[in-house]
Design a protein around this motif. Structure first.
Motif, PDB file in Angstrom:
ATOM      1  N   ILE A   1       7.219 -19.203 -31.020  1.00 60.95           N
ATOM      2  CA  ILE A   1       7.147 -20.481 -30.318  1.00 60.95           C
ATOM      3  C   ILE A   1       6.434 -20.263 -28.982  1.00 60.95           C
ATOM      4  O   ILE A   1       6.626 -19.235 -28.326  1.00 60.95           O
ATOM      5  CB  ILE A   1       8.537 -21.129 -30.117  1.00 60.95           C
ATOM      6  CG1 ILE A   1       8.413 -22.493 -29.416  1.00 60.95           C
ATOM      7  CG2 ILE A   1       9.494 -20.195 -29.430  1.00 60.95           C
ATOM      8  CD1 ILE A   1       9.691 -23.320 -29.428  1.00 60.95           C
ATOM      9  N   ALA A   2       5.588 -21.207 -28.630  1.00 63.31           N
ATOM     10  CA  ALA A   2       4.895 -21.194 -27.337  1.00 63.31           C
ATOM     11  C   ALA A   2       4.992 -22.593 -26.750  1.00 63.31           C
ATOM     12  O   ALA A   2       5.043 -23.587 -27.481  1.00 63.31           O
ATOM     13  CB  ALA A   2       3.433 -20.781 -27.510  1.00 63.31           C
ATOM     14  N   ALA A   3       5.046 -22.668 -25.414  1.00 65.50           N
ATOM     15  CA  ALA A   3       5.195 -23.953 -24.738  1.00 65.50           C
ATOM     16  C   ALA A   3       4.148 -24.096 -23.642  1.00 65.50           C
ATOM     17  O   ALA A   3       3.810 -23.130 -22.964  1.00 65.50           O
ATOM     18  CB  ALA A   3       6.600 -24.070 -24.141  1.00 65.50           C
ATOM     19  N   SER A   4       3.663 -25.317 -23.473  1.00 67.26           N
ATOM     20  CA  SER A   4       2.695 -25.633 -22.437  1.00 67.26           C
ATOM     21  C   SER A   4       3.303 -26.669 -21.507  1.00 67.26           C
ATOM     22  O   SER A   4       3.567 -27.804 -21.918  1.00 67.26           O
ATOM     23  CB  SER A   4       1.410 -26.187 -23.055  1.00 67.26           C
ATOM     24  OG  SER A   4       0.561 -26.685 -22.045  1.00 67.26           O
ATOM     25  N   HIS A   5       3.503 -26.272 -20.254  1.00 60.14           N
ATOM     26  CA  HIS A   5       4.063 -27.199 -19.271  1.00 60.14           C
ATOM     27  C   HIS A   5       3.042 -28.268 -18.902  1.00 60.14           C
ATOM     28  O   HIS A   5       3.380 -29.452 -18.783  1.00 60.14           O
ATOM     29  CB  HIS A   5       4.520 -26.441 -18.014  1.00 60.14           C
ATOM     30  CG  HIS A   5       5.603 -27.144 -17.287  1.00 60.14           C
ATOM     31  ND1 HIS A   5       5.403 -28.297 -16.575  1.00 60.14           N
ATOM     32  CD2 HIS A   5       6.924 -26.856 -17.177  1.00 60.14           C
ATOM     33  CE1 HIS A   5       6.540 -28.692 -16.051  1.00 60.14           C
ATOM     34  NE2 HIS A   5       7.484 -27.838 -16.406  1.00 60.14           N
TER      35      HIS A   5
END
Length: 181
Positions: free
Chosen positions: A163-167
């Motif tokens: 999983i990767a997240a972009s603020h």
């Protein structure tokens, strides 16, 4: 001798052309576009994955995600057993999530140069200018599992593989794999 050599040449050409057009050959796999931002897509299925626009698939599996928009591919891994009593299910997807979700996920980031290996048909939903942080899958599982009270029992919880997240873009990119109940 010339005639047999000529016949051999013609036969070789026919065999080569037939092999190139064979729908059952190894080259019959669909060539998927590559994007250097993503790890290799490694999941397999008997069916061609279909991109679906669904937030319920995200929010029922991971209630803490609170997705407001999402695109997923969901398939079963092929099995040598027929029928498979415990089929393996994989999900890859891109979802738009609120600030609270991103903030909670960012509490445990890891380093990775590549985004999760999602189905290439989903690349278009990840803008080029987004900056991502890789999230520890164990942390994401704890953070997003919610109270585990599902409204729709068709959506089983699946542990995250990546999983990767972009603020800045309010996006998560996920791969998950598990078994359907």
């Amino acid at each position: 001798m010339k005639l047999s050599l000529r016949l051999l040449s013609i036969a070789s050409a026919v065999v080569a052309l037939t092999a190139a057009c064979n729908p059952f050959g190894a080259s019959s796999r669909e060539r998927l576009p590559e994007d250097p931002r993503f790890a290799e897509f490694t999941f397999d299925s008997d069916n061609k994955p279909k991109v679906q626009e669904r937030t319920d698939s995200f929010n029922e599996r991971w209630p803490g995600l609170q997705a407001t928009d999402g695109h997923v591919t969901i398939e079963y891994t092929p099995s040598d057993l027929f029928p498979n009593p415990d089929p393996e299910l994989w999900v890859t997807g891109v979802a738009t999530v609120p600030d609270e979700t991103i903030t909670a996920l960012m509490e445990d980031t890891t380093s990775s140069a590549l985004l999760p290996g999602i189905y290439p048909g989903l690349y278009q939903y990840v803008p080029q200018d987004c900056h991502f942080s890789t999230i520890d899958p164990t942390h994401a599982d704890k953070t997003l599992k919610g109270d585990n009270t599902q409204v729709n029992k068709d959506f089983t919880y699946l542990p995250f593989k990546e999983i990767a997240a972009s603020h800045d873009c309010h996006l998560v990119v996920i791969t998950a794999i598990g078994h359907s109940d």
